[in-house]
Design a protein around this motif. Sequence first.
Motif, PDB file in Angstrom:
ATOM      1  N   PRO A  48       0.807  -1.223   0.000  1.00  0.00           N
ATOM      2  CA  PRO A  48       0.000   0.000   0.000  1.00  0.00           C
ATOM      3  C   PRO A  48       0.841   1.275   0.000  1.00  0.00           C
ATOM      4  N   ALA A 158      -2.435  -8.903   4.336  1.00  0.00           N
ATOM      5  CA  ALA A 158      -1.138  -9.528   4.576  1.00  0.00           C
ATOM      6  C   ALA A 158      -0.658  -9.284   6.007  1.00  0.00           C
ATOM      7  N   VAL A 159      -0.540  -8.026   6.386  1.00  0.00           N
ATOM      8  CA  VAL A 159      -0.075  -7.710   7.747  1.00  0.00           C
ATOM      9  C   VAL A 159      -1.145  -8.107   8.758  1.00  0.00           C
ATOM     10  N   GLY A 179     -13.495  -6.367   5.039  1.00  0.00           N
ATOM     11  CA  GLY A 179     -14.578  -6.003   4.127  1.00  0.00           C
ATOM     12  C   GLY A 179     -15.192  -7.216   3.447  1.00  0.00           C
ATOM     13  N   LYS A 183     -14.190 -12.546   3.495  1.00  0.00           N
ATOM     14  CA  LYS A 183     -12.993 -12.200   4.269  1.00  0.00           C
ATOM     15  C   LYS A 183     -13.275 -12.362   5.762  1.00  0.00           C
ATOM     16  N   TYR A 199     -16.906  -4.372   7.976  1.00  0.00           N
ATOM     17  CA  TYR A 199     -17.113  -2.912   8.030  1.00  0.00           C
ATOM     18  C   TYR A 199     -17.896  -2.395   6.826  1.00  0.00           C
ATOM     19  N   ASN A 222      -4.475  -0.532  10.558  1.00  0.00           N
ATOM     20  CA  ASN A 222      -3.943  -0.573   9.194  1.00  0.00           C
ATOM     21  C   ASN A 222      -4.658   0.393   8.268  1.00  0.00           C
ATOM     22  N   CYS A 244       0.050   1.474  12.193  1.00  0.00           N
ATOM     23  CA  CYS A 244       0.833   0.762  11.180  1.00  0.00           C
ATOM     24  C   CYS A 244       0.629   1.397   9.819  1.00  0.00           C
ATOM     25  N   GLY A 245      -0.629   1.699   9.485  1.00  0.00           N
ATOM     26  CA  GLY A 245      -0.919   2.285   8.176  1.00  0.00           C
ATOM     27  C   GLY A 245      -2.279   2.942   8.183  1.00  0.00           C
ATOM     28  N   TYR A 250      -4.800   6.882   1.758  1.00  0.00           N
ATOM     29  CA  TYR A 250      -3.646   7.009   0.859  1.00  0.00           C
ATOM     30  C   TYR A 250      -3.985   7.643  -0.493  1.00  0.00           C
ATOM     31  N   PHE A 275       5.135   3.467  13.647  1.00  0.00           N
ATOM     32  CA  PHE A 275       6.428   2.782  13.504  1.00  0.00           C
ATOM     33  C   PHE A 275       6.609   2.444  12.031  1.00  0.00           C
ATOM     34  N   VAL A 277       8.674  -0.422   9.539  1.00  0.00           N
ATOM     35  CA  VAL A 277       9.350  -1.724   9.636  1.00  0.00           C
ATOM     36  C   VAL A 277      10.840  -1.639   9.321  1.00  0.00           C
ATOM     37  N   LEU A 320      -5.198  -3.417  -3.889  1.00  0.00           N
ATOM     38  CA  LEU A 320      -5.047  -3.175  -2.445  1.00  0.00           C
ATOM     39  C   LEU A 320      -6.066  -2.151  -1.949  1.00  0.00           C
ATOM     40  N   ASN A 325      -7.657  -7.734  -3.337  1.00  0.00           N
ATOM     41  CA  ASN A 325      -6.641  -8.729  -2.938  1.00  0.00           C
ATOM     42  C   ASN A 325      -7.139  -9.533  -1.738  1.00  0.00           C
TER      43      ASN A 325
HETATM   44  N1  LIG Z   1       4.404   0.781   9.170  1.00  0.00           N
HETATM   45  C1  LIG Z   1       5.000  -0.078   8.366  1.00  0.00           C
HETATM   46  O1  LIG Z   1       6.199  -0.269   8.404  1.00  0.00           O
HETATM   47  C2  LIG Z   1       4.173  -0.857   7.384  1.00  0.00           C
HETATM   48  C3  LIG Z   1       4.727  -1.917   6.640  1.00  0.00           C
HETATM   49  C4  LIG Z   1       3.894  -2.643   5.777  1.00  0.00           C
HETATM   50  C5  LIG Z   1       2.564  -2.289   5.656  1.00  0.00           C
HETATM   51  N2  LIG Z   1       2.073  -1.243   6.367  1.00  0.00           N
HETATM   52  C6  LIG Z   1       0.670  -0.854   6.279  1.00  0.00           C
HETATM   53  O2  LIG Z   1      -0.104  -1.953   6.678  1.00  0.00           O
HETATM   54  C7  LIG Z   1      -1.387  -1.868   6.060  1.00  0.00           C
HETATM   55  C8  LIG Z   1      -1.724  -3.216   5.420  1.00  0.00           C
HETATM   56  O3  LIG Z   1      -0.787  -3.453   4.381  1.00  0.00           O
HETATM   57  P1  LIG Z   1      -0.748  -4.871   3.636  1.00  0.00           P
HETATM   58  O4  LIG Z   1       0.458  -4.870   2.797  1.00  0.00           O
HETATM   59  O5  LIG Z   1      -0.945  -5.940   4.632  1.00  0.00           O
HETATM   60  O6  LIG Z   1      -2.008  -4.786   2.679  1.00  0.00           O
HETATM   61  P2  LIG Z   1      -3.308  -5.720   2.709  1.00  0.00           P
HETATM   62  O7  LIG Z   1      -3.914  -5.558   4.067  1.00  0.00           O
HETATM   63  O8  LIG Z   1      -2.957  -7.061   2.233  1.00  0.00           O
HETATM   64  O9  LIG Z   1      -4.207  -5.038   1.618  1.00  0.00           O
HETATM   65  C9  LIG Z   1      -4.838  -3.832   1.867  1.00  0.00           C
HETATM   66  C10 LIG Z   1      -6.237  -4.072   2.446  1.00  0.00           C
HETATM   67  O10 LIG Z   1      -6.716  -2.847   2.992  1.00  0.00           O
HETATM   68  C11 LIG Z   1      -8.124  -2.891   3.023  1.00  0.00           C
HETATM   69  N3  LIG Z   1      -8.657  -1.569   2.647  1.00  0.00           N
HETATM   70  C12 LIG Z   1      -8.480  -0.917   1.478  1.00  0.00           C
HETATM   71  N4  LIG Z   1      -9.119   0.269   1.508  1.00  0.00           N
HETATM   72  C13 LIG Z   1      -9.732   0.336   2.719  1.00  0.00           C
HETATM   73  C14 LIG Z   1     -10.555   1.310   3.355  1.00  0.00           C
HETATM   74  N5  LIG Z   1     -10.893   2.460   2.726  1.00  0.00           N
HETATM   75  N6  LIG Z   1     -11.012   1.070   4.597  1.00  0.00           N
HETATM   76  C15 LIG Z   1     -10.710  -0.093   5.232  1.00  0.00           C
HETATM   77  N7  LIG Z   1      -9.917  -1.054   4.689  1.00  0.00           N
HETATM   78  C16 LIG Z   1      -9.438  -0.832   3.457  1.00  0.00           C
HETATM   79  C17 LIG Z   1      -8.575  -3.966   2.024  1.00  0.00           C
HETATM   80  O11 LIG Z   1      -9.133  -5.031   2.776  1.00  0.00           O
HETATM   81  P3  LIG Z   1     -10.745  -5.176   2.910  1.00  0.00           P
HETATM   82  O12 LIG Z   1     -11.167  -5.964   1.712  1.00  0.00           O
HETATM   83  O13 LIG Z   1     -10.891  -5.864   4.210  1.00  0.00           O
HETATM   84  O14 LIG Z   1     -11.299  -3.781   2.879  1.00  0.00           O
HETATM   85  C18 LIG Z   1      -7.276  -4.437   1.385  1.00  0.00           C
HETATM   86  O15 LIG Z   1      -7.281  -5.811   1.100  1.00  0.00           O
HETATM   87  C19 LIG Z   1      -1.306  -0.719   5.076  1.00  0.00           C
HETATM   88  O16 LIG Z   1      -1.867   0.435   5.673  1.00  0.00           O
HETATM   89  C20 LIG Z   1       0.178  -0.526   4.893  1.00  0.00           C
HETATM   90  O17 LIG Z   1       0.530   0.775   4.480  1.00  0.00           O
HETATM   91  C21 LIG Z   1       2.854  -0.526   7.217  1.00  0.00           C
END
Ligand SMILES: NC(=O)c1ccc[n+]([C@@H]2O[C@H](COP(=O)([O-])OP(=O)(O)OC[C@H]3O[C@@H](n4cnc5c(N)ncnc54)[C@H](OP(=O)(O)O)[C@@H]3O)[C@@H](O)[C@H]2O)c1
Length: 333
Positions: A48, A158-159, A179, A183, A199, A222, A244-245, A250, A275, A277, A320, A325
């Motif tokens: 993302p 994923a996370v 969502g 899921k 949600y 997230n 985390c996110g 975005y 934080f 990663v 995403l 996904n």
């Molecule tokens: N801080 C760090 O170091 C770090 C590192 C990696 C990732 N992250 C963050 O972790 C989060 C998850 O990343 P990931 O790689 O694991 O992706 P992911 O969860 O596999 O994919 C993103 C998921 O977010 C959900 N989403 C999308 N738009 C949304 C919305 N408007 N409201 C609610 N949910 C929504 C969707 O799931 P649904 O179908 O359930 O809506 C989608 O499948 C992201 O925010 C990413 O930026 C942070």
Amino acid sequence: MSSTRALHLAARPEGLPKDSDFELRTRDDAALEDGQVRIAVRYLSIDPAMRVWMTEAKSYWPPVALGEVMRSAGIGEVLESRNDKFPVGTWVSGMTGVQETLVSDGKGMQRFDASALPHPGWALSLFGATGLTAYFGLIDIGKPKPGEVLVVSAAAGAVGSAVVQIGKALGMTVVGIAGGADKCRFVHEELGADAAIDYKNEDVSKALRQHCPDGVDVYFDNVGGDILDAVLKRLKMHARIVLCGGISQYNAGSGTRGPVNYLSLIAARGRMEGFVVIDYLHRAGEAIAAMTPWVQAGKLGSRLDVVDGMEHFPEALRRLYTGANFGKQLVKL
Ligand SMILES: NC(=O)c1ccc[n+]([C@@H]2O[C@H](COP(=O)([O-])OP(=O)(O)OC[C@H]3O[C@@H](n4cnc5c(N)ncnc54)[C@H](OP(=O)(O)O)[C@@H]3O)[C@@H](O)[C@H]2O)c1
């Protein structure tokens, strides 16, 4: 002379990234110098945060410049080598970029044994940055205790899916938010969460009152936006929110909105902490050592969602933000 195709950033996107924000270019492969290797990229990690890297916003990494090869983590195999540390056939993981091959001096590339993993893609999911994000975000920032209530958003992702499973392995009560019915079924029945909240079809505040009647100790966020606000209303004393996110924000550009209900942190003596990663990469061994027994015991797994072909990178990235996904999004080259 052989050639390589690469996807370059052509425009800064507005809203969801479009195909036209990228340009596919072909270049001739240069001969290797001493110390260099040529890596064939096999899988790209679709993250993302890529949407953030495509803007001019200051972040923990500089923006991808217009015309530059799109930044991406990836894994690949050494095709040609003039570096003893990376013989031909070695699997490596690192920032490969969205391209078929790259030349590297090996700096920033980690070797790994693909044959020891259920799928090479695990080096980008559970045993890569995704798993480290889940593990260190929950352990270091969330400071979880057995018996506490953990809420996780994007819980089928994923996370999020790793956080749900780690939370259960640690003896927490876990509520996942995701969502859609499929899921949510996955989060509850396969990941083992005590409850799942859809949600897209439920009132999240009401569902949180039902599933967390005494409140929330740890929220692994997230997504930001409305879901963060709903959880903020249900904090227990000394609650921890792991930032985390904020995927719901975005694509919002200058319309990004912060939490409305943050004042509840005062009464709860709560804490909200971000934080990244990359600060934990040097502790990867610690996380893998902790997660491996859970994997062996069948308590922790990783679902992959693979899109075929580098030319489908923009579509894979959009998945995403639409929630298409289901598991760690990868692109196979
Ligand atoms: N801080 C760090 O170091 C770090 C590192 C990696 C990732 N992250 C963050 O972790 C989060 C998850 O990343 P990931 O790689 O694991 O992706 P992911 O969860 O596999 O994919 C993103 C998921 O977010 C959900 N989403 C999308 N738009 C949304 C919305 N408007 N409201 C609610 N949910 C929504 C969707 O799931 P649904 O179908 O359930 O809506 C989608 O499948 C992201 O925010 C990413 O930026 C942070």
